[in-house]
Design an enzyme around this catalytic site. Structure first.
Site: not given
Length: 296
Positions: A118, A139, A151, A189
């Site tokens: 992540s 991800h 992702e 993130n």
């Protein structure tokens, strides 16, 4: 690609295995601990039972999904026939580099090597293999069987062929792939973790309590879950790790973890996984706010 190996039977790993298996792929779920594999399989069974109760799948669908999954404690044996390996181990750079070094030795040269990291650089992880063009980031979001986004992170050396293959594969399992460049935190993130960290800072500074902060974000910003509750579900240790990666990568104080987050992780208060975080998840409390703990 019809044969997928997933490394790590934790929350993300068993969710990824479930998703591929439910879409007809043969899945080898790999973990060094037999107990983790048993727990991961039980989680998959429980999730399938919930889907069955809601009439989203049939009993035949459930049985077929479980039949598509085999478990392994030996990585070499588990990945030997894989067209794709998805690494979903703990968010630890040293561990991931070791896993990819082993995968480079154990897997066929044409096997695509993906990581569910992540925050850790795909380019850095790819340095562990002899052919970095086959390394890519996938991800997934938690809970994997439900959340649509993947992702797809292209490392500096990831080939266009690998990128195209992963896009097509993601769509084949019902996900929506989004291409993201390889920078700390990627997109999800890089935006999410500063918000969670700011929510913890708001609590730490005594502006409002846990319930109040989460309620403002849910009712005022239409978030399905407040940032402190979300942090508990992600794992406070994972949140801390991601923030540290971004802080080290950008050298920007806005990514520095809040002292409260650091202290909670050191104290073992990791959220849902430990039974206690910003909320109490023990059976008799059922996610009661732990307001008494959060004094500056």
């Amino acid at each position: 690609m019809k044969n997928v190996a997933v490394i790590g039977a934790g929350t993300m790993g068993n969710g990824i295995a479930h998703t591929f298996a439910q879409n007809g792929y043969q899945v080898q779920l790999i973990d060094i601990a037999e107990a983790s594999l048993l727990k991961g399989l039980q989680t998959i069974k429980n999730n399938l039972d919930r889907m069955l109760a809601k009439e989203k799948i049939t009993e035949a669908d459930k049985e077929a999904t479980l039949a598509n999954i085999s478990t392994h404690t030996d990585m070499k044996n588990g990945v030997k026939n894989a067209d794709l390996v998805v690494e979903a181990a703990t968010e630890n750079e040293t561990l991931k580099l070791k896993i990819f070094k082993d995968l480079d030795e154990f897997c066929a040269s044409e096997t695509i090597l993906a990581t569910n990291t992540s925050s850790i650089s795909i380019t850095k992880i790819a340095t562990a293999v002899s052919n970095p063009s086959r390394v890519i980031g996938m991800h997934f979001m938690n809970p994997v069987p439900i959340m649509k986004l993947v992702e797809v992170i292209k490392g500096y050396n990831t080939s266009e062929e690998v990128l195209t293959s992963i896009f097509k594969l993601s769509e084949a399992i019902g996900k929506v792939p989004v291409e993201v460049n390889d920078y700390p935190g990627f997109v999800a993130n890089r935006i999410l973790m500063p918000m969670i960290n700011e929510a913890i800072e708001t609590l730490y500074n005594g502006v409002a309590g846990v319930y109040e902060i989460d309620t403002v974000m849910k009712l005022g910003m239409a978030h399905p879950m407040g940032p402190l509750q979300l942090a508990d579900f992600i794992g406070l240790d994972v949140c801390l790790s991601i923030l540290n990666v971004m802080y080290d990568g950008f050298k920007n104080p806005k990514y520095a973890p809040c002292p409260l987050l650091v202290n909670m992780v050191m104290a073992g208060k990791l959220g849902v996984k430990s039974g206690e975080g910003f909320y109490d998840y023990s059976e008799n409390k059922k996610a009661e706010v732990l307001a008494k703990q959060f004094k500056k």
